[in-house]
Scaffold this motif. Structure first.
Motif, PDB file in Angstrom:
ATOM      1  N   VAL A 275       0.808  -1.434   0.002  1.00 38.26           N
ATOM      2  CA  VAL A 275       0.182   0.245   0.071  1.00 38.26           C
ATOM      3  C   VAL A 275       0.672   1.171   0.420  1.00 38.26           C
ATOM      4  CG1 VAL A 275      -1.435   1.658   1.101  1.00 38.26           C
ATOM      5  CG2 VAL A 275      -1.475  -0.889   0.914  1.00 38.26           C
ATOM      6  N   ARG A 276       0.599   1.866  -1.008  1.00 40.57           N
ATOM      7  CA  ARG A 276       1.837   3.147  -1.221  1.00 40.57           C
ATOM      8  C   ARG A 276       1.332   4.076  -1.824  1.00 40.57           C
ATOM      9  NH1 ARG A 276       3.407  -0.847  -5.007  1.00 40.57           N
ATOM     10  NH2 ARG A 276       3.149  -0.528  -7.013  1.00 40.57           N
ATOM     11  N   GLY A 277       1.526   5.388  -1.199  1.00 36.25           N
ATOM     12  CA  GLY A 277       1.427   6.536  -1.758  1.00 36.25           C
ATOM     13  C   GLY A 277       1.405   8.064  -0.753  1.00 36.25           C
ATOM     14  N   ARG A 278       0.408   9.102  -1.701  1.00 35.59           N
ATOM     15  CA  ARG A 278       1.001  10.145  -0.601  1.00 35.59           C
ATOM     16  C   ARG A 278      -0.649  10.953  -0.924  1.00 35.59           C
ATOM     17  NH1 ARG A 278       4.989   8.398   0.262  1.00 35.59           N
ATOM     18  NH2 ARG A 278       6.668   8.780   0.781  1.00 35.59           N
ATOM     19  N   GLY A 279      -1.367  11.384   0.255  1.00 32.46           N
ATOM     20  CA  GLY A 279      -2.537  11.924  -0.270  1.00 32.46           C
ATOM     21  C   GLY A 279      -3.029  11.244  -0.848  1.00 32.46           C
ATOM     22  N   LEU A 280      -4.524  11.810  -1.721  1.00 32.50           N
ATOM     23  CA  LEU A 280      -5.110  11.151  -2.507  1.00 32.50           C
ATOM     24  C   LEU A 280      -4.358  10.838  -3.940  1.00 32.50           C
ATOM     25  CD1 LEU A 280      -8.195  13.329  -1.319  1.00 32.50           C
ATOM     26  CD2 LEU A 280      -7.807  11.022  -0.526  1.00 32.50           C
ATOM     27  N   PHE A 281      -3.401  10.084  -3.881  1.00 37.11           N
ATOM     28  CA  PHE A 281      -2.558   9.309  -4.592  1.00 37.11           C
ATOM     29  C   PHE A 281      -2.368   7.416  -4.075  1.00 37.11           C
ATOM     30  CE2 PHE A 281       1.430   8.772  -7.614  1.00 37.11           C
ATOM     31  CZ  PHE A 281       0.008   9.007  -8.614  1.00 37.11           C
ATOM     32  N   ILE A 282      -2.823   6.645  -4.289  1.00 35.44           N
ATOM     33  CA  ILE A 282      -2.811   5.674  -3.748  1.00 35.44           C
ATOM     34  C   ILE A 282      -2.491   4.692  -4.348  1.00 35.44           C
ATOM     35  CG2 ILE A 282      -3.840   4.072  -1.854  1.00 35.44           C
ATOM     36  CD1 ILE A 282      -5.002   6.914  -0.573  1.00 35.44           C
ATOM     37  N   GLY A 283      -2.015   3.714  -4.242  1.00 35.10           N
ATOM     38  CA  GLY A 283      -2.234   2.303  -4.810  1.00 35.10           C
ATOM     39  C   GLY A 283      -2.182   1.525  -4.078  1.00 35.10           C
ATOM     40  N   ILE A 284      -2.923  -0.215  -4.074  1.00 37.59           N
ATOM     41  CA  ILE A 284      -2.518  -0.901  -3.711  1.00 37.59           C
ATOM     42  C   ILE A 284      -2.343  -2.564  -4.720  1.00 37.59           C
ATOM     43  CG2 ILE A 284      -4.055  -2.905  -2.449  1.00 37.59           C
ATOM     44  CD1 ILE A 284      -5.741   0.446  -3.331  1.00 37.59           C
ATOM     45  N   GLU A 285      -0.982  -2.389  -4.418  1.00 35.62           N
ATOM     46  CA  GLU A 285      -0.177  -3.579  -5.060  1.00 35.62           C
ATOM     47  C   GLU A 285      -0.841  -5.574  -4.786  1.00 35.62           C
ATOM     48  OE1 GLU A 285       3.240  -4.688  -8.018  1.00 35.62           O
ATOM     49  OE2 GLU A 285       2.870  -2.987  -7.291  1.00 35.62           O
ATOM     50  N   LEU A 286      -1.689  -6.004  -5.539  1.00 33.78           N
ATOM     51  CA  LEU A 286      -1.907  -7.229  -5.453  1.00 33.78           C
ATOM     52  C   LEU A 286      -0.326  -8.405  -5.961  1.00 33.78           C
ATOM     53  CD1 LEU A 286      -5.551  -7.193  -6.279  1.00 33.78           C
ATOM     54  CD2 LEU A 286      -4.205  -6.180  -3.852  1.00 33.78           C
ATOM     55  N   VAL A 287      -0.073  -9.364  -4.985  1.00 30.70           N
ATOM     56  CA  VAL A 287       0.614  -9.827  -5.520  1.00 30.70           C
ATOM     57  C   VAL A 287       0.474 -11.876  -5.055  1.00 30.70           C
ATOM     58  CG1 VAL A 287       2.245  -8.607  -5.260  1.00 30.70           C
ATOM     59  CG2 VAL A 287       1.875 -10.152  -3.342  1.00 30.70           C
ATOM     60  N   ARG A 288       0.270 -13.152  -5.677  1.00 28.48           N
ATOM     61  CA  ARG A 288       0.261 -14.098  -5.136  1.00 28.48           C
ATOM     62  C   ARG A 288       0.864 -14.624  -4.188  1.00 28.48           C
ATOM     63  NH1 ARG A 288      -0.941 -16.402 -11.632  1.00 28.48           N
ATOM     64  NH2 ARG A 288      -3.330 -15.137 -11.694  1.00 28.48           N
ATOM     65  N   ASP A 289       2.014 -14.027  -4.181  1.00 31.97           N
ATOM     66  CA  ASP A 289       3.470 -14.199  -2.984  1.00 31.97           C
ATOM     67  C   ASP A 289       3.947 -13.497  -2.893  1.00 31.97           C
ATOM     68  OD1 ASP A 289       6.307 -15.172  -1.800  1.00 31.97           O
ATOM     69  OD2 ASP A 289       5.023 -17.104  -2.675  1.00 31.97           O
ATOM     70  N   ARG A 290       4.466 -12.061  -1.021  1.00 31.42           N
ATOM     71  CA  ARG A 290       4.475 -12.437  -0.673  1.00 31.42           C
ATOM     72  C   ARG A 290       6.241 -11.926  -0.801  1.00 31.42           C
ATOM     73  NH1 ARG A 290       1.116  -9.379   4.486  1.00 31.42           N
ATOM     74  NH2 ARG A 290      -0.692  -9.027   3.144  1.00 31.42           N
ATOM     75  N   VAL A 291       6.612 -13.058  -1.091  1.00 32.37           N
ATOM     76  CA  VAL A 291       8.393 -12.756  -0.922  1.00 32.37           C
ATOM     77  C   VAL A 291       8.900 -12.907  -2.778  1.00 32.37           C
ATOM     78  CG1 VAL A 291      10.572 -14.502  -0.922  1.00 32.37           C
ATOM     79  CG2 VAL A 291       8.419 -15.128   0.463  1.00 32.37           C
ATOM     80  N   THR A 292       7.958 -13.738  -3.584  1.00 33.18           N
ATOM     81  CA  THR A 292       8.813 -13.792  -4.794  1.00 33.18           C
ATOM     82  C   THR A 292       7.638 -12.680  -5.130  1.00 33.18           C
ATOM     83  OG1 THR A 292       6.636 -15.073  -5.695  1.00 33.18           O
ATOM     84  CG2 THR A 292       8.325 -16.536  -5.291  1.00 33.18           C
TER      85      THR A 292
END
Length: 380
Positions: free
Chosen positions: A317-334
């Motif tokens: 979960v990243r971003g600043r203010g009202l500019f936000i990204g939620i990156e989805l992954v199948r594996d948090r290691v790879t």
């Protein structure tokens, strides 16, 4: 809210064009009043144009010398003109751009947009365009405290490899949207700017997606990096849906552009669009939307991170203010991208919950939130 043909209401988390809100009454009145009096091309000087130029210049740091405004109709036009400004002051035609960057849809803008020229139908980079790695601290090779310096080293290397060690310009989005909500790491722009200026180039901050207070902590996203660009481009949010954009630069660069090849833009800065722009600047101040973006954005990120502790599909979960990204992954290691899952989540949010989201990133695995700036905690 937005409504479909059946009257169903949808929560809009993706529309950064209507910056201060859909159909904001103050913008609507300003446009209606002006169009009922006069709208004409910009060969006729109108007070709205001069006043908007003054008001816009006042939003930049006092010591920045960013004081000359060129009004255009879109962010694409703004970046196209920024290339011309850079070329006017340099014999070099070499430009450094960032992987996954996007600067518009004109031919010139496409040629400096890896997001376009590296994808289906694209022709790849032209010989004068030098692509450097995206400063991604989630997926990229550099993720530590020195990431900014290490990513900036690629910019320095590109400068050295250019003919005669000279470049015309470095284009970078202050917050990369189609790149997947990538924010340059601390120190990146300062070191990159120093390398480019040493090679004779100008530094262009593309603020089309993130300007006008969206970051919350600052009015212009480049300010978070502690730098001052030579040229700033802006677009879609400026007119709250009206076709208004601009290029702001220093007087010395503007004077170099006065080479006899006249620049004229029929509709850029027309009285009606300038009325909209003036209203937008008023609303941001009067409704404290920059401070609002910081407050609501922090709240959204906090709640998303709480959700991430229970849903391992959420990798970042990243971003600043009202500019936000939620990156989805199948594996948090790879960090295997969850491309299909991201598409399904986005579709189900619309179909089942009537919430509109968008998807970006090189793997189409980042859900993006960049709503109108009036988006509230209750909406979240």
């Amino acid at each position: 809210r937005l409504f479909d043909e059946k009257g169903n209401a949808y929560l809009d988390t993706r529309n950064n064009v209507c910056h201060v809100g859909h159909a904001h009454p103050k913008v609507a009145r300003a446009v209606s009043n002006q169009v009922s009096i006069l709208n004409t091309n910009t060969r006729y000087l109108h007070p709205n144009l001069s006043l908007l130029g003054k008001r816009l210049a006042e939003t930049f740091p006092a010591e920045s010398e960013l004081e000359v405004c060129f009004f255009v109709n879109s962010g694409s036009e703004a970046n196209d003109l920024a290339v011309r400004l850079a070329f006017a002051r340099s014999t070099s035609r070499d430009i450094i751009v960032v992987e996954h960057g996007y600067h518009g849809h004109t031919q010139q803008a496409i040629e400096i947009s890896p997001y376009k020229f590296d994808h289906k139908g694209g022709e790849g980079a032209k010989p004068n365009v030098h692509k450097v790695p995206c400063p991604d601290t989630f997926r990229g090779p550099h993720r530590g405290d020195d990431a900014g310096e290490r990513y900036a080293a690629y910019v320095s290397s590109a400068c050295q490899k250019a003919p005669r060690g000279c470049v015309a310009a470095f284009f970078v989005e202050s917050g990369m949207s189609v790149g997947g909500v990538v924010l340059p790491p601390k120190g990146y722009m300062k070191a990159a700017y120093a390398a480019v200026r040493s090679a004779g180039g100008v530094c262009v901050a593309d603020e089309v997606q993130v300007g006008f207070g969206r970051f919350g902590d600052c009015f212009w996203a480049f300010q978070e990096q502690g730098v001052v660009p030579d040229i700033v481009t802006m677009g879609k949010p400026f007119g709250n849906g009206m076709p208004l954009a601009a290029v702001v630069t220093t007087r010395s660069i503007a004077e170099a552009f006065q080479n006899g090849l006249e620049y004229f833009n029929t509709f850029g800065g027309n009285p009606v669009c300038c009325a909209a722009g003036l209203a937008v600047l008023d609303i941001i101040r009067e409704e404290r939307l920059q401070e609002h973006a910081a407050d609501v954005g922090n709240y959204i990120k906090l709640k998303l991170k709480e959700l991430a502790s229970r849903r391992f599909l959420i990798g970042d979960v990243r971003g600043r203010g009202l500019f936000i990204g939620i990156e989805l992954v199948r594996d948090r290691v790879t960090l295997e991208p969850a491309t299909q899952e991201t598409s399904e989540v986005c579709a189900r949010m619309k179909d089942e919950h009537r919430i509109l989201m968008s998807i970006d990133g090189p793997h189409d695995s980042v859900l993006v939130m960049k709503p109108p700036m009036c988006f509230s905690k209750a909406d979240a």
